[in-house]
Scaffold this motif. Structure first.
Motif, short mmCIF file in Angstrom:
data_model
loop_
_atom_site.label_atom_id
_atom_site.label_comp_id
_atom_site.label_asym_id
_atom_site.label_seq_id
_atom_site.Cartn_x
_atom_site.Cartn_y
_atom_site.Cartn_z
N UNK A 46 -51.10 -45.05 51.04
CA UNK A 46 -50.45 -44.20 52.04
C UNK A 46 -50.29 -42.77 51.51
N UNK A 47 -49.85 -42.66 50.27
CA UNK A 47 -49.70 -41.33 49.66
C UNK A 47 -51.05 -40.63 49.52
N UNK A 48 -52.08 -41.37 49.16
CA UNK A 48 -53.41 -40.78 49.03
C UNK A 48 -53.92 -40.27 50.38
N UNK A 49 -53.66 -41.05 51.43
CA UNK A 49 -54.09 -40.63 52.76
C UNK A 49 -53.28 -39.42 53.24
N UNK A 50 -52.00 -39.38 52.88
CA UNK A 50 -51.17 -38.24 53.25
C UNK A 50 -51.66 -36.95 52.58
N UNK A 51 -52.04 -37.05 51.31
CA UNK A 51 -52.56 -35.89 50.59
C UNK A 51 -53.87 -35.43 51.23
N UNK A 52 -54.73 -36.37 51.58
CA UNK A 52 -56.01 -36.03 52.20
C UNK A 52 -55.80 -35.37 53.57
N UNK A 53 -54.85 -35.88 54.36
CA UNK A 53 -54.56 -35.27 55.67
C UNK A 53 -54.00 -33.87 55.51
N UNK A 54 -53.12 -33.67 54.53
CA UNK A 54 -52.55 -32.34 54.29
C UNK A 54 -53.64 -31.35 53.89
N UNK A 55 -54.54 -31.77 53.02
CA UNK A 55 -55.62 -30.88 52.58
C UNK A 55 -56.55 -30.51 53.73
N UNK A 56 -56.89 -31.49 54.56
CA UNK A 56 -57.80 -31.20 55.67
C UNK A 56 -57.14 -30.28 56.69
N UNK A 57 -55.86 -30.46 56.94
CA UNK A 57 -55.16 -29.57 57.88
C UNK A 57 -55.03 -28.16 57.32
N UNK A 58 -54.78 -28.04 56.02
CA UNK A 58 -54.70 -26.71 55.41
C UNK A 58 -56.05 -26.01 55.44
N UNK A 59 -57.10 -26.74 55.13
CA UNK A 59 -58.44 -26.17 55.14
C UNK A 59 -58.83 -25.74 56.55
N UNK A 60 -58.56 -26.59 57.51
CA UNK A 60 -58.90 -26.27 58.89
C UNK A 60 -58.05 -25.11 59.40
N UNK A 61 -56.80 -25.05 59.00
CA UNK A 61 -55.92 -23.96 59.43
C UNK A 61 -56.40 -22.63 58.93
N UNK A 62 -56.88 -22.57 57.70
CA UNK A 62 -57.38 -21.32 57.14
C UNK A 62 -58.66 -20.89 57.86
N UNK A 63 -59.56 -21.82 58.05
CA UNK A 63 -60.81 -21.51 58.75
C UNK A 63 -60.59 -21.15 60.20
N UNK A 64 -59.59 -21.77 60.82
CA UNK A 64 -59.29 -21.49 62.21
C UNK A 64 -58.76 -20.07 62.37
N UNK A 65 -57.94 -19.63 61.44
CA UNK A 65 -57.40 -18.27 61.51
C UNK A 65 -58.51 -17.24 61.37
N UNK A 66 -59.42 -17.47 60.46
CA UNK A 66 -60.54 -16.53 60.27
C UNK A 66 -61.43 -16.52 61.52
N UNK A 67 -61.68 -17.68 62.10
CA UNK A 67 -62.51 -17.77 63.29
C UNK A 67 -61.87 -17.03 64.46
N UNK A 68 -60.57 -17.17 64.62
CA UNK A 68 -59.87 -16.48 65.70
C UNK A 68 -59.96 -14.97 65.53
#
Length: 102
Positions: A46-68
């Motif tokens: 569960x902790x491993x999946x939580x870390x993976x979800x946090x990383x993917x959301x952070x990565x996507x959030x950064x790319x989304x801001x640049x795209x906008x």
């Protein structure tokens, strides 16, 4: 030519759907397991999946801001230059109605 643009549109829609799916379910997973506490976090799935979800959301959030920002700049310049009509100015003696008599 039409088949290629149609295929590109389908690929874009599938990529957008996958991105939205990942964002939605990652945030839902993090919300559902927000109160998760375990003693051995190095082997907890569960902790491993939580870390993976946090990383993917952070990565996507950064790319989304640049795209906008890039899309906003593109739309700004498109709307800015849309009203201009660029014409080739070629002045000749005939267009200036110069008489060529001696």
């Amino acid at each position: 030519m039409e088949y290629s643009s149609y295929r590109n549109r389908i690929i874009a829609v599938v990529a957008l759907a996958a991105t939205l799916f990942m964002m939605l379910f990652s945030s839902m997973y993090l919300t559902a397991h927000a109160s998760h506490h375990c003693e051995d976090s190095s082997h907890c799935p569960v902790c491993a999946m939580m870390v993976q979800c946090e990383r993917s959301l952070k990565t996507l959030g950064t790319g989304l801001a640049v795209t906008v920002v890039v899309l906003f700049t593109f739309m700004l310049y498109t709307n800015l230059f849309q009203g201009y009509s660029f014409k080739s100015v070629q002045t000749t003696l005939i267009s200036q109605k110069v008489r060529m008599d001696s």
